[in-house]
Scaffold this motif. Structure first.
Motif, PDB file in Angstrom:
ATOM      1  N   GLY A 238      -1.793  -1.422  -6.246  1.00  0.00           N
ATOM      2  CA  GLY A 238      -0.744  -1.757  -7.195  1.00  0.00           C
ATOM      3  C   GLY A 238       0.551  -1.026  -6.920  1.00  0.00           C
ATOM      4  N   ASP A 239       1.548  -1.313  -7.762  1.00  0.00           N
ATOM      5  CA  ASP A 239       2.884  -0.706  -7.692  1.00  0.00           C
ATOM      6  C   ASP A 239       3.660  -1.125  -6.442  1.00  0.00           C
ATOM      7  OD1 ASP A 239       3.438   0.568 -10.041  1.00  0.00           O
ATOM      8  OD2 ASP A 239       2.859   2.566  -9.374  1.00  0.00           O
ATOM      9  N   ASP A 240       3.227  -2.191  -5.758  1.00  0.00           N
ATOM     10  CA  ASP A 240       3.974  -2.655  -4.586  1.00  0.00           C
ATOM     11  C   ASP A 240       5.289  -3.316  -4.994  1.00  0.00           C
ATOM     12  OD1 ASP A 240       2.113  -2.071  -2.378  1.00  0.00           O
ATOM     13  OD2 ASP A 240       0.814  -3.545  -3.336  1.00  0.00           O
TER      14      ASP A 240
ATOM     15  N   GLN B  72       9.491   7.132  -2.099  1.00  0.00           N
ATOM     16  CA  GLN B  72      10.563   6.217  -2.492  1.00  0.00           C
ATOM     17  C   GLN B  72       9.995   4.871  -2.918  1.00  0.00           C
ATOM     18  OE1 GLN B  72      13.561   7.368  -2.648  1.00  0.00           O
ATOM     19  NE2 GLN B  72      15.051   5.716  -2.511  1.00  0.00           N
ATOM     20  N   ARG B  73       8.933   4.420  -2.260  1.00  0.00           N
ATOM     21  CA  ARG B  73       8.324   3.146  -2.628  1.00  0.00           C
ATOM     22  C   ARG B  73       7.626   3.223  -3.987  1.00  0.00           C
ATOM     23  NH1 ARG B  73       7.084  -0.767   0.950  1.00  0.00           N
ATOM     24  NH2 ARG B  73       6.714  -1.884  -0.996  1.00  0.00           N
ATOM     25  N   LEU B  74       7.195   4.408  -4.364  1.00  0.00           N
ATOM     26  CA  LEU B  74       6.543   4.587  -5.660  1.00  0.00           C
ATOM     27  C   LEU B  74       7.558   4.709  -6.786  1.00  0.00           C
ATOM     28  CD1 LEU B  74       3.981   5.176  -7.369  1.00  0.00           C
ATOM     29  CD2 LEU B  74       4.290   7.596  -6.781  1.00  0.00           C
ATOM     30  N   THR B  75       8.591   5.484  -6.575  1.00  0.00           N
ATOM     31  CA  THR B  75       9.524   5.785  -7.655  1.00  0.00           C
ATOM     32  C   THR B  75      10.711   4.826  -7.723  1.00  0.00           C
ATOM     33  OG1 THR B  75      10.729   7.364  -6.259  1.00  0.00           O
ATOM     34  CG2 THR B  75       8.917   8.216  -7.600  1.00  0.00           C
TER      35      THR B  75
ATOM     36  N   GLY C   3       0.769  -1.236   0.000  1.00  0.00           N
ATOM     37  CA  GLY C   3       0.000   0.000   0.000  1.00  0.00           C
ATOM     38  C   GLY C   3       0.801   1.286   0.000  1.00  0.00           C
ATOM     39  N   ASP C   4       2.105   1.218   0.222  1.00  0.00           N
ATOM     40  CA  ASP C   4       2.911   2.439   0.309  1.00  0.00           C
ATOM     41  C   ASP C   4       2.901   3.220  -1.002  1.00  0.00           C
ATOM     42  OD1 ASP C   4       3.941   2.088   3.015  1.00  0.00           O
ATOM     43  OD2 ASP C   4       5.055   0.398   2.203  1.00  0.00           O
ATOM     44  N   ALA C   5       3.171   2.532  -2.108  1.00  0.00           N
ATOM     45  CA  ALA C   5       3.258   3.214  -3.404  1.00  0.00           C
ATOM     46  C   ALA C   5       1.905   3.790  -3.813  1.00  0.00           C
ATOM     47  CB  ALA C   5       3.779   2.249  -4.465  1.00  0.00           C
TER      48      ALA C   5
ATOM     49  N   LEU D 236       0.979   7.748  -4.460  1.00  0.00           N
ATOM     50  CA  LEU D 236       0.411   8.278  -5.701  1.00  0.00           C
ATOM     51  C   LEU D 236      -0.858   9.073  -5.424  1.00  0.00           C
ATOM     52  CD1 LEU D 236       0.543   8.466  -8.759  1.00  0.00           C
ATOM     53  CD2 LEU D 236      -0.701   6.287  -8.881  1.00  0.00           C
ATOM     54  N   GLU D 237      -1.726   8.557  -4.545  1.00  0.00           N
ATOM     55  CA  GLU D 237      -2.952   9.290  -4.187  1.00  0.00           C
ATOM     56  C   GLU D 237      -2.613  10.649  -3.574  1.00  0.00           C
ATOM     57  OE1 GLU D 237      -5.959   7.393  -1.958  1.00  0.00           O
ATOM     58  OE2 GLU D 237      -6.111   5.634  -3.264  1.00  0.00           O
TER      59      GLU D 237
END
Length: 310
Positions: free
Chosen positions: A255-257, A180-183, A160-162, A166-167
């Protein structure tokens, strides 16, 4: 700058001939020699500006993530990364952008022992495609079709971090450490290799959200999954978000995890004691994914990421 000058300046130095890379960047084809007795695992992903990342995102982050998401696929199979092909279309040649883009993936490439052995460049809308090849011992690969009733379901890391990052960015908020978890997601390559060697036979990387990706395992294995929401591993920031609003969508469907979700038989569980993984549910006879709250009540499943949504 012509196409071949671009390749020479930015990509040719990322290929070093050795016993396996007979011929790398710069010819019509790469010539490669697989190690004896190993199977090849191959994957390919495309990232498109405006769909998978924003054109305004920093190019070093784009470079890193574009490679990391492909490495995550090899991790889900339990493979050791080896070779890469890169195809990129660019609106125009921007040297500062290219330098940052390449710097974004070079460190990760070297950390994982990957060599760039070829690819393509052209002019067009910004789009990045990686094709990666890895090696795996026969019999140690992990497949989506190998889950069985009685298996336990596990995940690596936190979820759930990414998606929350994003949200927050879309809402004009600073996601802080979550960005950092997203990018720059960490591909779980070493964990994947350890799982395959430990006898785990069913795994997927979580790119489209836990429920959707676990659903792929269920469909291909002909079974069902039960997931307990209160067992899902989350970071303190995501836990705070859940407590404040009760919205669990980022954790199960964001997503994006790029964590690994895998199933393990009772025989395999003994080999997982020293691994930082969390048991979140079980595989059952039937079909589909069921999500339960802390009281055992079924929860509605949030809609999954759709690649062809308008």
């Amino acid at each position: 700058m012509a196409e071949f000058e671009l390749i020479q300046d930015y990509f040719s130095g990322l290929s070093q001939p050795d016993s396996q890379v007979v011929l790398g960047v710069g010819d019509d084809c790469a010539l490669l020699q697989p190690p004896a007795g190993k199977r090849l695992a191959m994957t390919m992903d495309t990232l498109i500006a405006g769909r998978h990342f924003l054109s305004a995102d920093h190019p070093s982050g784009i470079g890193y993530k574009s490679l990391a998401v492909n490495l995550s696929d090899l991790a889900a199979m339990g493979a050791q990364p080896a070779w890469a092909l890169l195809s990129i279309s660019l609106p125009q040649i921007d040297h500062s952008w290219l330098e940052a883009f390449v710097s974004g993936f070079v460190t990760l490439m070297r950390e994982q022992g990957v060599q760039l052995v070829g690819g393509d460049t052209c002019q067009g809308a910004l789009s990045i495609t990686w094709q990666l090849t890895g090696f795996i011992e026969p019999g140690q690969e992990m497949r989506r079709s190998a889950a069985r009733p009685g298996d336990a379901i596990y995940v690596t890391g936190t979820l759930g971090d990414a998606a929350l990052a994003l949200e927050m960015k879309r809402a004009g908020q600073d996601p802080g450490e979550l960005e950092q978890r997203l990018t720059r997601p960490v591909p779980r390559v070493e964990e994947g290799r350890r799982l395959g060697a430990a006898g785990v036979r069913s795994c997927i990387d979580i790119s489209d959200g836990l429920v959707a990706d676990l659903g792929h395992i269920c469909k291909q294995s002909g079974c069902a999954a039960r997931v307990h929401l209160n067992r899902l591993p989350v970071s303190p920031r995501v836990r705070q978000y859940l407590q404040e609003g009760g919205d669990f969508r980022p954790v199960v469907a964001g997503g994006d995890d790029y964590e690994l979700c895998f199933t393990a038989s009772p025989d395999s569980v003994a080999h997982l004691q020293d691994m930082p993984v969390t048991r979140i549910g079980e595989i059952l006879p039937g079909e589909g994914v069921e999500l339960l709250d802390g009281s055992g009540n079924a929860l509605p499943l949030p809609p999954a990421w759709e690649h062809f949504a308008s």
